[in-house]
Enzyme design. Structure first.
Site, PDB file in Angstrom:
ATOM      1  N   ASN A   1       0.852  -1.186   0.000  1.00  0.00           N
ATOM      2  CA  ASN A   1       0.000   0.000   0.000  1.00  0.00           C
ATOM      3  C   ASN A   1       0.887   1.235   0.000  1.00  0.00           C
ATOM      4  O   ASN A   1       1.902   1.292   0.703  1.00  0.00           O
ATOM      5  CB  ASN A   1      -0.896   0.011   1.239  1.00  0.00           C
ATOM      6  CG  ASN A   1      -1.794   1.242   1.269  1.00  0.00           C
ATOM      7  OD1 ASN A   1      -2.814   1.296   0.587  1.00  0.00           O
ATOM      8  ND2 ASN A   1      -1.398   2.254   2.042  1.00  0.00           N
TER       9      ASN A   1
ATOM     10  N   ARG B   1       1.020   9.851  11.390  1.00  0.00           N
ATOM     11  CA  ARG B   1      -0.390  10.206  11.572  1.00  0.00           C
ATOM     12  C   ARG B   1      -1.221   9.651  10.414  1.00  0.00           C
ATOM     13  O   ARG B   1      -1.415  10.292   9.391  1.00  0.00           O
ATOM     14  CB  ARG B   1      -0.567  11.719  11.661  1.00  0.00           C
ATOM     15  CG  ARG B   1      -1.967  12.087  12.116  1.00  0.00           C
ATOM     16  CD  ARG B   1      -2.194  13.591  12.045  1.00  0.00           C
ATOM     17  NE  ARG B   1      -3.444  13.952  12.674  1.00  0.00           N
ATOM     18  CZ  ARG B   1      -4.653  13.762  12.145  1.00  0.00           C
ATOM     19  NH1 ARG B   1      -4.754  13.199  10.963  1.00  0.00           N
ATOM     20  NH2 ARG B   1      -5.744  14.119  12.791  1.00  0.00           N
TER      21      ARG B   1
ATOM     22  N   GLU C   1      -0.481   0.914  -7.221  1.00  0.00           N
ATOM     23  CA  GLU C   1      -0.198   2.319  -7.490  1.00  0.00           C
ATOM     24  C   GLU C   1       1.045   2.467  -8.361  1.00  0.00           C
ATOM     25  O   GLU C   1       1.130   3.371  -9.197  1.00  0.00           O
ATOM     26  CB  GLU C   1      -0.016   3.090  -6.176  1.00  0.00           C
ATOM     27  CG  GLU C   1      -1.295   3.292  -5.382  1.00  0.00           C
ATOM     28  CD  GLU C   1      -1.517   2.205  -4.337  1.00  0.00           C
ATOM     29  OE1 GLU C   1      -0.902   1.121  -4.478  1.00  0.00           O
ATOM     30  OE2 GLU C   1      -2.304   2.428  -3.393  1.00  0.00           O
TER      31      GLU C   1
ATOM     32  N   ASP D   1      -3.754  22.908   9.554  1.00  0.00           N
ATOM     33  CA  ASP D   1      -4.115  21.917   8.547  1.00  0.00           C
ATOM     34  C   ASP D   1      -4.885  22.547   7.399  1.00  0.00           C
ATOM     35  O   ASP D   1      -5.140  23.750   7.375  1.00  0.00           O
ATOM     36  CB  ASP D   1      -4.913  20.776   9.186  1.00  0.00           C
ATOM     37  CG  ASP D   1      -4.603  19.438   8.536  1.00  0.00           C
ATOM     38  OD1 ASP D   1      -4.948  19.276   7.357  1.00  0.00           O
ATOM     39  OD2 ASP D   1      -4.005  18.585   9.199  1.00  0.00           O
TER      40      ASP D   1
END
Length: 509
Positions: free
Chosen positions: A179, A196, A245, A304
């Site tokens: 992944n 995170r 990917e 953010d």
């Protein structure tokens, strides 16, 4: 645009006038954020800060330059995805929709197209290489020190320097393939960062499966910094689960993705882009004193993409055992803040990829728009050809559930085909004239919500709202529905011819 790696992409951008070099020392502590924010808002170029200021050297500068604002315009995002314009991204969406849900061919011609597509995907299978560029320099032991890299501190209230464009590579114990995900990482020591990742993201799911299958054993992770744009963008695109990917990045780039095995023996199942500028190799280590059984630390606060500082929370600690890099590496970085920022620009570009995917599943959708002011994913505007009573509500729930990318979309507004969803004035007109709040709003409680959404009553769990701003059909109203006003086309054509000379005659003559 065809390119080999990040450096080739940078070189071509510079030739196009899409990248500027800055030789004046600029600090990665706040200053780069302010410069890039101004560049992005002005539609300016990508920038290579050649002498980041602040390092503990006699010159007071880092030897590693910082690449920033790379995806600061939709045009550069399109170039990174191998396209020439924003409009070309619809073609990428059509390819993904065909790969996600291929239809049986209706004849030899369609069978040939399907075979050609399948062959092109097969031909782009990634390849392992020996002596990769990303391992030309190796830091081990006490040489592993993140302070040697010009990692940005983006906002005054940020807790610490933050790695932003790290491509995190993981593999679950029961997964066939790796992944790739992009998760921010707070630096907490010379060789540790806080990873995170949200609970539903691929990296977090791989970690959870590992903890269940191999309790007490370190979880291996590799982080690639400065990967080529196609690989970075492939990690944030809704690639079908059957396609890696890396393979998708090869399709975008037009060449197979070259991969390197990690040098750390326990990371043998992980592969990183061979052309990456910098690679971090390490593990999440066990901690018997933590309820999860693994090391965690309190992350944040950070400014953010919402325009606010997020609240603190506990996330796993990634301990870095080894850092490998190219000679004269480049550190790729960004900031996030109140839109517009790079994630917002990416959202506008990826919106064009989403449209064909949605239309394959819901042919009645004629356009789809994620306004950047809505943090790129929190509000969706859907234009459709309504065919029956309740149709708009069906589409709402379909959008929420179809792609993982829309899991955190709080508001969906559905309008008819006569409303331009990319024009706020038309959307507001439709809402205020076609919506009865009690009848046409749908509230759904206790749904997954972005952890950064402090407006939700519980972290990660909140409500969603759907607004049906379409014309109402029998069964949805008992009243005669209003008819929109429009001018006679013949009159419009006549006035078109009159306007050029209508006001040329002097007054009073």
């Amino acid at each position: 645009m065809q390119y080999k790696d990040l450096r080739d992409f940078i070189s071509q951008l510079e030739q196009l006038g899409e990248l500027r070099r800055v030789s004046t020392p600029v600090s990665p502590n706040l200053e780069m954020t302010e410069i890039c924010d101004r560049l992005l808002r002005a539609g300016g170029p990508a920038v290579l800060f050649e002498r980041p200021a602040g390092f503990r050297s006699p010159e007071g500068t880092y030897s590693v330059p910082v690449l920033a604002n790379l995806f600061g315009t939709t045009h550069r995002v399109a170039l990174g995805m191998g396209a020439q314009s924003l409009e070309d991204l619809r073609d990428i969406g059509r390819v993904l929709s065909a790969l996600k849900e291929p239809e049986p061919p209706r004849g030899l011609r369609e069978a040939g197209k399907l075979f050609t597509l399948a062959k092109s995907v097969w031909d782009m299978a990634p390849k392992r290489v020996s002596s990769p560029a990303c391992q030309e320099i190796v830091w081990e032991g006490n040489d592993v020190d993140l302070a040697r890299l010009p990692i940005q501190t983006c906002w005054p209230g940020d807790a610490a320097p933050l790695i932003t464009w790290g491509l995190v590579v993981t593999k679950g114990p029961h997964k066939k393939r790796q992944n790739l995900g992009i998760y921010r990482q707070q630096v907490i020591s010379r060789n540790q960062v806080i990873m995170r990742w949200l609970a539903h993201r691929g990296g977090a799911l791989d970690f959870r499966e590992h903890a269940l299958a191999n309790p007490g054993k370190p979880f291996p992770i590799a982080v690639a910094l400065g990967a080529d744009p196609a690989t970075i963008l492939g990690a944030v695109t809704p690639v079908p689960d059957t396609l890696s990917e890396y393979q998708f990045a090869g399709l975008l780039r037009g060449s197979r993705t070259a991969l390197a095995g990690c040098l750390t023996p326990t990371l043998s199942e992980l592969s990183v882009p061979a052309s990456a500028e910098i690679v971090l190799e390490g593990h999440i280590q066990p901690d018997p004193d933590h309820p999860s059984g693994y090391q965690h630390a309190l992350e944040g606060p950070y400014g953010d993409h919402t325009g606010y500082y997020n609240e603190q929370d506990w996330f796993p600690v990634f301990t870095i055992d080894r850092i490998t890099m190219r000679r004269d590496p480049i550190y790729h970085s960004t900031y996030t803040g109140k839109p517009p920022d790079e994630p917002a620009v990416l959202g506008v570009a990826l919106n064009e990829v989403f449209v064909p995917l949605l239309q394959k599943q819901f042919p009645e959708i004629t356009d789809f728009y994620l306004p950047p002011e809505g943090c790129s994913y929190r509000m969706a505007l859907v234009r459709m050809k309504k065919q029956y009573a309740g149709h708009a509500k069906r589409v709402m729930f379909g959008v929420w559930s179809f792609l993982r990318q829309f899991m955190y979309t709080k508001f969906i507004v559905v309008v008819d085909d006569d409303v331009d969803v990319r024009d706020w004035k038309e959307v507001i007109w439709a809402i205020t004239t076609r919506v009865d709040p009690a009848r046409d709003t749908v509230l759904v409680e206790n749904t997954p919500i972005d952890y950064l959404d402090f407006a939700s009553p519980v972290s990660g769990l909140g409500s969603k709202m759907g607004i049906d701003a379409t014309d109402k059909w029998p069964g949805e109203t008992t009243r005669e529905w209003g008819r929109t006003i429009s001018m006679d086309p013949a009159v419009k054509a006549k006035v078109d011819g009159m306007m050029a000379t209508l006001f040329d005659r002097p007054a009073g003559t």
